[in-house]
Design an enzyme around this catalytic site. Structure first.
Site, PDB file in Angstrom:
ATOM      1  N   GLY A   1     -14.099 -13.237 -49.750  1.00 27.53           N
ATOM      2  CA  GLY A   1     -12.898 -13.222 -50.587  1.00 27.53           C
ATOM      3  C   GLY A   1     -13.088 -13.975 -51.886  1.00 27.53           C
ATOM      4  O   GLY A   1     -13.945 -13.628 -52.699  1.00 27.53           O
TER       5      GLY A   1
ATOM      6  N   LYS B   1     -21.158 -10.204 -43.260  1.00 30.96           N
ATOM      7  CA  LYS B   1     -21.186 -10.864 -44.576  1.00 30.96           C
ATOM      8  C   LYS B   1     -22.597 -11.328 -44.932  1.00 30.96           C
ATOM      9  O   LYS B   1     -23.056 -11.171 -46.065  1.00 30.96           O
ATOM     10  CB  LYS B   1     -20.215 -12.045 -44.586  1.00 30.96           C
ATOM     11  CG  LYS B   1     -18.743 -11.609 -44.637  1.00 30.96           C
ATOM     12  CD  LYS B   1     -17.819 -12.791 -44.407  1.00 30.96           C
ATOM     13  CE  LYS B   1     -16.348 -12.365 -44.465  1.00 30.96           C
ATOM     14  NZ  LYS B   1     -15.471 -13.381 -43.830  1.00 30.96           N
TER      15      LYS B   1
ATOM     16  N   GLY C   1      -1.284 -16.960 -37.186  1.00 26.43           N
ATOM     17  CA  GLY C   1      -1.617 -15.770 -37.976  1.00 26.43           C
ATOM     18  C   GLY C   1      -2.998 -15.837 -38.607  1.00 26.43           C
ATOM     19  O   GLY C   1      -3.335 -15.054 -39.488  1.00 26.43           O
TER      20      GLY C   1
ATOM     21  N   GLU D   1      -6.839 -12.884 -35.343  1.00 20.91           N
ATOM     22  CA  GLU D   1      -6.181 -11.623 -35.005  1.00 20.91           C
ATOM     23  C   GLU D   1      -5.910 -11.534 -33.500  1.00 20.91           C
ATOM     24  O   GLU D   1      -6.521 -12.264 -32.716  1.00 20.91           O
ATOM     25  CB  GLU D   1      -7.059 -10.450 -35.447  1.00 20.91           C
ATOM     26  CG  GLU D   1      -7.075 -10.304 -36.969  1.00 20.91           C
ATOM     27  CD  GLU D   1      -8.000  -9.198 -37.432  1.00 20.91           C
ATOM     28  OE1 GLU D   1      -7.963  -8.109 -36.840  1.00 20.91           O
ATOM     29  OE2 GLU D   1      -8.746  -9.436 -38.397  1.00 20.91           O
TER      30      GLU D   1
ATOM     31  N   ASP E   1     -18.259 -10.602 -37.905  1.00 18.90           N
ATOM     32  CA  ASP E   1     -17.818 -10.733 -39.294  1.00 18.90           C
ATOM     33  C   ASP E   1     -18.822 -11.558 -40.106  1.00 18.90           C
ATOM     34  O   ASP E   1     -19.206 -11.181 -41.216  1.00 18.90           O
ATOM     35  CB  ASP E   1     -16.425 -11.369 -39.325  1.00 18.90           C
ATOM     36  CG  ASP E   1     -15.926 -11.570 -40.749  1.00 18.90           C
ATOM     37  OD1 ASP E   1     -15.533 -10.563 -41.370  1.00 18.90           O
ATOM     38  OD2 ASP E   1     -15.954 -12.710 -41.244  1.00 18.90           O
TER      39      ASP E   1
ATOM     40  N   THR F   1      -8.884   0.401 -48.867  1.00 12.14           N
ATOM     41  CA  THR F   1      -8.340   1.049 -47.664  1.00 12.14           C
ATOM     42  C   THR F   1      -8.836   0.320 -46.409  1.00 12.14           C
ATOM     43  O   THR F   1      -9.755  -0.501 -46.483  1.00 12.14           O
ATOM     44  CB  THR F   1      -8.786   2.528 -47.602  1.00 12.14           C
ATOM     45  OG1 THR F   1     -10.202   2.582 -47.482  1.00 12.14           O
ATOM     46  CG2 THR F   1      -8.359   3.289 -48.853  1.00 12.14           C
TER      47      THR F   1
ATOM     48  N   LYS G   1     -15.784  -3.796 -46.169  1.00  7.78           N
ATOM     49  CA  LYS G   1     -17.133  -4.025 -45.640  1.00  7.78           C
ATOM     50  C   LYS G   1     -17.755  -2.761 -45.065  1.00  7.78           C
ATOM     51  O   LYS G   1     -18.977  -2.623 -45.063  1.00  7.78           O
ATOM     52  CB  LYS G   1     -17.092  -5.072 -44.528  1.00  7.78           C
ATOM     53  CG  LYS G   1     -16.691  -6.453 -44.984  1.00  7.78           C
ATOM     54  CD  LYS G   1     -16.639  -7.402 -43.790  1.00  7.78           C
ATOM     55  CE  LYS G   1     -16.071  -8.747 -44.174  1.00  7.78           C
ATOM     56  NZ  LYS G   1     -14.617  -8.692 -44.474  1.00  7.78           N
TER      57      LYS G   1
END
Lengths: 334, 334
Positions: B148, B219, B201, B204, B215, B90, B119
Site C-alpha cells: 500500500g 508481496k 476489522g 479477515e 500475502d 477490481t 496482486k
C-alpha cells in the site's frame, strides 16, 4: 550519456572506480573529461578509466597524462567536449559556495545536467540553481549532499509523490551518531569518544561542523527546501550540537530505556516551517532507536501516505559515488 | 492526464476521494470513466467527483447516474473516452488473475498506461505484462500491490538505481504483524489475538491468506521479480505462516530480548535466487524490531549503496489510494 567530472578527491576517484566496476552494465556512461584544481584531460570517445585510475594512484597532476593540460577554463572544456552531464565534486565552501557554484552555473548555462555532492552551492543558492535548471531545461541532482548513499531525496521524491509533507525527522550525521553510540556502548565520555572517532578516521581533526550540529542542519535544510519547496536559510535554523552531552546524560537516558541522538526536525509552527537540530531523547520504540554507529535515517510525515522512514545506506566514499550514479541514472530515465 | 477507473471497492472510492481532496494541486488529473462490475459512466470532460461520491454513498449501480449505462465492454469504453491511464482496482483473483488481467491487457493494447493495486494479474503474468507495456510504449504501476502506502517499489526503484540488489528482507503483512504484536503486548494466545484482530476489522473472517504467509509471499515475489528482474513463481517460494506460533514462543523470544516477526527473505543460494517466508526471531538491534502493529517495512541489501530500509506508510484505504496516485504521478513525470 557523456559525463564531465570535476573534482578528484575521495568521492571523485570512487566515482571513476564505480563506473569502471559497472562498465558492463552502464557502458554507455562515458567520462569525457576529468578536471582537478590545476589540470585535466578530455577525450570525447570516453577516457580509459582503468588507465587513469592507475595514473591517479601515483600522481595528482593530470597535465602529464597523455593529452593532459594544466590551466583550464570550464566553459572551454565543456565546449571542447561532448559532455551532457557535469558531475561536480570539488571541495565544499559553505560560506560562498565557490568555486562549485560557478562551475554548476556554467554547466547549466551551456545546457548540461548537473549532479553534485557539494553542500556549499546548494546551501548558498539552491533556489537560483533550480530556477536556472528550469530555464535551461536541465536537471540538478543533489542526492549525495544529504546523507550519501541514503536515498533521502530520491526515495522521498519518488516514494512520496502526490502526498503533502507535514514534517521531517532525521538522524543525518554519521560522525555524531557514531560518537554517541561509542559513549553508550563503551561507556566513554564525550572527549574520549570523539578522540577515538578521530583516530578511526571517522571524525575530522576539526570536528566542529559535525559535533556542533551544522552538518545535520545543512542536510535538514537541503532536504526541507527541496522536498517542501521552501527557501529557509541556515541562520533561521535553531542548532544545538552534542558537545554538551556527557556520559551522565547517556546513562540517565539508558536507565529509562532511551537513547540520545542528534536529531534534525522540520515542523510547522502555525503556518511557518521551522527547522531545529538538537540532542533528543529517543524512545526505545522509535524507528530511530536502532539507527546506531555511522548509520543515518530520515522520516517523512505526510498527509496521505502516513509516516515513511528511509534508513541505512553505506557510509563510505563508494556509497557517496553510488549516490551520484543514482542521480545520473534517474535523470537519464526521463 | 485522463484516468479511467475500474473497480469501486474501498480503495477505488478512496482514490476518487483523494483526487477530490487534492483537486487544487492535481486538477489536471481527470477521471473520464468509472466502471464497476455491471455499470459505468463516461464523461470526457471529467466526471464531477463530489457528485459521484455522494451518489455512491447510497448506490452501487451507476446505470441510474446521469449518463450511466449498465452492461459494458472495456475496449469500447476506453475508445469512447479520452483516457490515457487505466486505474485497475477490481477484486483480486490469485488463481487466474481474472478479470483484472484481461482489463490490464486491454488497456495496454489500446495504448494506456496502467496502474493497478491488484496482486492477481501481477502474480500470474508480470513478465507478460511488462513485455506488453514495453511493446506498446506504456508504463505499468504496481506499487499498491506490495504494501500500500509503503513505497517499497517506488522508493526502491528510484532510490537504489545503479546498485545491484543482493537480497531483500520484508515485514509486509500488517495483519500478522498486528496479531504478533497483540500476543506480545497483551499476552494473548494466537487464537485470542486473531479473533481480536478480526473484531477490530484488521484480520479477515477467513484469515488464511494472511496468517498462512501467502500475502507476504506474494508481496515478496512481486518485489523480487520487479526489483531483481526475476521470474520466480509462487510455488517456488518456501512458506510458513504464524499459525504455529504460541504465546510460549513469544515469551521465550522476549526473555532473550527478541521478537518474532513474519519475515520474507529473498537471498542468493549460490547462483539461484530463493524466497522464503517464515516466523523469524528478530534481534532487538534490528531495524525491524520496532516495526510493530500494522506497520510494514522492507530492506534492500545492495552492492554499492549498502543496506537501505523503507519503513512505515499509512495502513488504510486512503494510503493505498495515495500509492496509486504516486504511481500515476511518477509515470506522468517522464
Amino acid at each position: 550519456m557523456n559525463i564531465g567530472l570535476i573534482g578528484l578527491g575521495g568521492v571523485g576517484r570512487a566515482f571513476i572506480q564505480l563506473l569502471e566496476m559497472k562498465k558492463e552494465e552502464f557502458g554507455n556512461l562515458r567520462i569525457v573529461f576529468l578536471l582537478n584544481s590545476n589540470s585535466g584531460i578530455i577525450d570525447c570517445d570516453g577516457i580509459e578509466l582503468n588507465d587513469v585510475l592507475e595514473y591517479l594512484k601515483e600522481n595528482k597532476d593530470l597535465s602529464r597524462y597523455k593529452g593532459g593540460f594544466s590551466k583550464w577554463n570550464l566553459d572551454e572544456v565543456i565546449k571542447a567536449s561532448n559532455a551532457d552531464c557535469l558531475v561536480e565534486l570539488t571541495p565544499t565552501n559553505k560560506e560562498t559556495g565557490e568555486p562549485a557554484l560557478s562551475y554548476i552555473r556554467c554547466g547549466m548555462e551551456i545546457g548540461l545536467h548537473v549532479v553534485t555532492g557539494n553542500k556549499g552551492p546548494i546551501l548558498i543558492d539552491y533556489k537560483g540553481l533550480k530556477q536556472l535548471a528550469k530555464e535551461k531545461g536541465v536537471s540538478l541532482g543533489i542526492g549525495a549532499t544529504t546523507g550519501g548513499a541514503l536515498p533521502s531525496i530520491a526515495g522521498g521524491e519518488y516514494g512520496l509523490r502526490g502526498s503533502r509533507i507535514l514534517g521531517v525527522r532525521g538522524v543525518l550525521n554519521g560522525t555524531t551518531n557514531y560518537i554517541l553510540s561509542l559513549m553508550e556502548e563503551e561507556g566513554l565520555d564525550y572527549l574520549e569518544a570523539l578522540s577515538m572517532a578521530q583516530r578511526e578516521g571517522i571524525a575530522e581533526a576539526n570536528p566542529k561542523m559535525d559535533v556542533e550540529g551544522f552538518d545535520t542542519a545543512i542536510k535538514m535544510l537541503i532536504i526541507s527546501n527541496t522536498m517542501l519547496n521552501q527557501d529557509i536559510t541556515l541562520d533561521e535554523v535553531e542548532i544545538e550540537g552534542i558537545t554538551g552531552i556527557g556520559i551522565g546524560d547517556i546513562e540517565e537516558a539508558k536507565m529509562v530505556g532511551k537513547r540520545i541522538k542528534l536529531m534534525g526536525e522540520t515542523y510547522y509552527d502555525g503556518d511557518r516551517l521551522k527547522i531545529r537540530v538538537h540532542p533528543k531523547l529517543i524512545d526505545k520504540d522509535s524507528i530511530f532507536y536502532n539507527v546506531m554507529g555511522k548509520n543515518k535515517g530520515v522520516e517523512y510525515i505526510t498527509d496521505t501516505l502516513g509516516e515513511v522512514a528511509i534508513l541505512g545506506g553505506a557510509s563510505n566514499v563508494l556509497g557517496a559515488a553510488a549516490s551520484v550514479l543514482r542521480d545520473i541514472l534517474n535523470i537519464r530515465r526521463w
